[in-house]
Design an enzyme around this catalytic site. Structure first.
Site, short mmCIF file in Angstrom:
data_model
loop_
_atom_site.label_atom_id
_atom_site.label_comp_id
_atom_site.label_asym_id
_atom_site.label_seq_id
_atom_site.Cartn_x
_atom_site.Cartn_y
_atom_site.Cartn_z
N LYS A 94 0.92 -1.17 -0.26
CA LYS A 94 -0.14 0.76 0.07
C LYS A 94 1.12 1.53 0.30
O LYS A 94 0.68 1.87 -0.59
CB LYS A 94 -1.05 -0.38 1.76
CG LYS A 94 -1.93 1.46 1.72
CD LYS A 94 -2.94 0.55 2.56
CE LYS A 94 -3.37 2.62 2.65
NZ LYS A 94 -4.57 2.27 3.95
N GLU A 117 10.45 -4.49 4.45
CA GLU A 117 10.76 -6.08 4.17
C GLU A 117 10.33 -5.54 2.87
O GLU A 117 10.95 -6.62 1.64
CB GLU A 117 9.48 -6.47 5.27
CG GLU A 117 9.94 -6.73 6.29
CD GLU A 117 9.25 -6.12 7.44
OE1 GLU A 117 9.26 -5.02 6.88
OE2 GLU A 117 8.90 -5.93 8.76
N GLY A 177 -4.80 -1.68 5.15
CA GLY A 177 -4.30 -2.80 4.47
C GLY A 177 -4.66 -4.12 4.65
O GLY A 177 -4.58 -5.39 3.97
N ARG A 178 -5.74 -4.41 6.05
CA ARG A 178 -5.57 -5.53 6.09
C ARG A 178 -7.48 -5.91 5.92
O ARG A 178 -7.75 -6.92 6.09
CB ARG A 178 -5.77 -5.67 7.51
CG ARG A 178 -6.75 -4.88 9.20
CD ARG A 178 -5.86 -4.99 10.95
NE ARG A 178 -6.24 -3.61 11.21
CZ ARG A 178 -5.69 -2.78 10.52
NH1 ARG A 178 -4.68 -2.56 10.43
NH2 ARG A 178 -6.23 -1.35 11.71
N GLU A 180 -4.59 -6.60 14.87
CA GLU A 180 -3.79 -5.27 14.42
C GLU A 180 -5.28 -4.00 14.57
O GLU A 180 -4.90 -3.42 14.50
CB GLU A 180 -3.39 -5.54 12.84
CG GLU A 180 -2.79 -4.54 12.73
CD GLU A 180 -1.50 -4.24 11.92
OE1 GLU A 180 -1.04 -5.32 10.95
OE2 GLU A 180 -2.12 -3.91 10.69
N HIS A 190 -6.23 -32.91 17.74
CA HIS A 190 -4.80 -33.85 18.04
C HIS A 190 -4.14 -32.95 18.30
O HIS A 190 -2.36 -33.27 18.57
CB HIS A 190 -4.48 -34.49 16.41
CG HIS A 190 -5.41 -35.83 16.31
ND1 HIS A 190 -5.45 -37.20 16.84
CD2 HIS A 190 -6.40 -35.70 15.45
CE1 HIS A 190 -6.10 -37.67 16.76
NE2 HIS A 190 -6.96 -36.53 15.45
N LYS A 210 9.47 -0.77 14.62
CA LYS A 210 10.17 -0.63 12.85
C LYS A 210 10.86 0.75 13.13
O LYS A 210 12.13 0.68 12.56
CB LYS A 210 9.22 0.21 12.22
CG LYS A 210 8.13 -0.83 11.35
CD LYS A 210 6.98 -0.32 10.25
CE LYS A 210 6.53 -1.02 9.85
NZ LYS A 210 5.38 -0.03 8.96
#
Ligand code: F6P
Length: 559
Positions: free
Chosen positions: A218, A224, A279-280, A365, A396, A523
């Protein structure tokens, strides 16, 4: 929250608190079901649409609630102005107050007004959206048909989406969920982690002549993603040599035209979106390009359509029958009154194996906040810890703790009535679904000491510790969500259901569900530390632990 109040100031909140304190011991599922044979039909709602065909049943009867608690929860929603806040979002008001932005991911799945969509009065939203969708359609069809050629004239057969957070988790979750509909000759990879291993392992499987890189960011400033994209470009140019070839192999999904062109991707190869897409909440936008390529644009459009149907339901259904509102309120009952810390998402559908991962960001978030929109510190719990895994694998692994541990873990069970892979004559699906039905039943009704004794017989029952270890206290709350089958439309509706649940909870808690200030500090510190890493002498300004760790790393690297 327009009132500027804390949730705990509401009269309805106080009533719920009093109910919890005085009547908690009467919220016993065994008794509640015994007392009311109609409980299932009273506490279940069906969401059904025809285009796309979506049929979702929410059974919330196995919750520690009665009519009084529910009335209190709906009163809370009304007192917190949930309906107004919802309408403000749909009207394009800037409900993301800290960033002064509208929250309009709903506009991305809104068909044009000419096709029955409603008008979203915000910043030309629908026009821009339809243009980008048309670009996505054209491009995804070129890739899928093989008419888009790489620099040596070969068709693209490998797609690498480079992005992180919302620019990764949504595409990953949806392409996994809808793999059944994917074009199998296209290999799809996702690179998100700055750890070079992520990119290196993917590049080992790629041929530069036939690989398309989708750089999804965005902001187009995320360390990263930009670092991974630069390294991918370097890898590509080692073979392609000529920078002009980048245009055939790199496209960008972003709001930042300047950043994209500075990276070397032309505007023609950029798919735009807007700052009113969080973003999410962004796989509905250009960020969904890898989805459109994988499953085809028409199926991608069906995902949007399914979500749009849920949007309409959320927007216009009264609170008492409104699925996202019900999920939100029941969640608040445990989160804020029972003190539950977590919420498990347990899909009994292997295709949904990334669903919980996706909503970890979506929910945590969004609602992992301590201050309200007007800056007051909350005196109650906000967003839960979201976790989970697909059934039956989870059974399990961690179900032991849910059944017999000391923690209260509200669980949402999800399953399709119809499988997309009816292998062995449907045997697998019957077994899967028998577990889907059994687990909430076991959690709700447990197993008494008397039942254990009967099962063990007189001799073994002498062993009191053994008897105790086999008791299931029960009364563990669950929602069960059954849907017809995992179609693109159904997935869209399910995701929108949970998105709106998050919205409603945030509205009640009075927090801003649409910013993410909490990801910033780490960050900033990492940037400062990065500059200090070459030389131990530069490591200043930290506590002794951080300094010690950095020094140890500096002494041990490249050994
Ligand atoms: O798409 P971008 O701008 O690279 O951001 C990636 C992610 O980083 C965050 O800002 C923080 O994790 C997320 O909200 C977002 O999804």
């Amino acid at each position: 929250m327009a009132t500027g109040k804390l949730a705990s100031d509401y009269e309805a909140w106080k009533k719920l608190q009093a109910l919890y304190q005085s009547k908690r011991s009467s919220y016993v599922l065994k008794d509640l079901f015994a007392a009311d044979p109609e409980r299932f039909s009273k506490y279940s709602v069906e969401f059904k649409t025809s285009a796309p065909a979506v049929d979702i049943l929410l059974d919330y009867s196995k919750n520690l609630i009665d009519t009084e608690v529910l009335a209190g929860l709906f009163a809370l929603a009304r007192e917190a102005n949930v309906e107004q806040f919802r309408d403000d979002m749909f009207a394009g008001k800037h409900i993301n107050t800290s960033e002064d932005r509208a929250v309009l991911h709903i506009a991305l799945r809104n068909p044009p007004v000419s096709e029955g969509g409603w008008d979203i009065k915000e910043e030309g939203a629908t026009t821009g959206v339809q243009e980008v969708l048309a670009h996505m359609k054209e491009f995804s069809e070129q890739i899928r048909s093989g008419s888009w050629k790489g620099y040596t004239g070969k068709a693209i057969n490998t797609i690498v989406n480079i992005g992180i957070g919302g620019s990764d988790l949504g595409p990953v979750m949806v392409t996994e969920a809808l793999k059944h509909y994917s074009q199998r000759n296209l290999q799809l990879h996702f690179v998100s982690n700055i750890d070079g291993t992520d990119l290196a392992e993917v590049l080992r499987q790629c041929d530069p002549e036939t690989t398309l890189f989708i750089v999804a960011s965005k902001t187009f400033t995320t360390q990263e993603t930009i670092t991974n994209a630069e390294s991918a470009k370097e890898w590509f140019l080692t073979s392609a040599k000529d920078k002009a070839h980048v245009a055939k192999h790199f496209v960008a999904l972003s709001t930042n035209t300047e950043g994209v062109t500075a990276f070397g991707i032309s505007e023609a190869n950029m798919f735009q979106f807007w700052d009113w897409v969080g973003g999410r909440y962004s796989f509905w936008s250009a960020i969904g390009l890898s989805i459109a390529i994988s499953i085809g644009f028409d199926n991608f459009r069906e995902v949007l359509n399914g979500a749009h149907e849920m949007d309409k339901h959320f927007k216009s259904t009264k609170l008492e029958e409104n699925l996202p509102v019900i999920l939100a309120l029941v969640g608040i009952w445990y989160n804020d009154f029972y003190g539950a810390q977590t919420q498990a998402l347990l899909p009994y559908d292997q295709y949904l194996h990334k669903f919980a991962d996706y909503f970890q960001q979506g929910d945590m978030e969004s609602n992992g906040k301590t201050v309200t929109k007007d800056g007051s510190r909350v005196d109650y719990e906000t967003g839960p810890i979201i976790w989970g895994q697909s059934g039956t694998n989870g059974q399990h692994a961690f179900y032991q703790l849910i059944h017999q541990g000391t923690k209260l873990i509200p669980c949402d069970f999800l399953a399709p009535a119809e499988t997309l892979n009816p292998i062995a004559g449907g045997k697998h699906h019957e077994i899967l679904l028998s577990n889907f039905f059994a687990q909430p039943e076991a959690l709700a009704f447990g197993k008494t000491e008397q039942q254990v004794v009967q099962e063990l017989g007189p001799k073994q029952s002498q062993n009191a510790a053994l008897v105790k270890s086999k008791i299931f206290e029960g009364n563990k709350p669950t929602n069960s969500i059954l849907f017809q089958k995992l179609t693109p439309g159904t997935l869209g509706a399910l995701v929108a259901l949970y998105e709106h649940k998050i919205h409603v909870q945030g509205a009640i808690w009075g927090i801003n569900s649409y910013d993410q200030m909490g990801v910033e500090l780490g960050k900033v510190l990492a940037k400062a530390i990065l500059k200090q890493l070459p030389d131990p002498k530069d490591v200043t300004g930290h506590d002794s632990s951080t300094t010690g760790l950095i020094h140890w790393y500096q002494a041990h690297r490249n050994k």
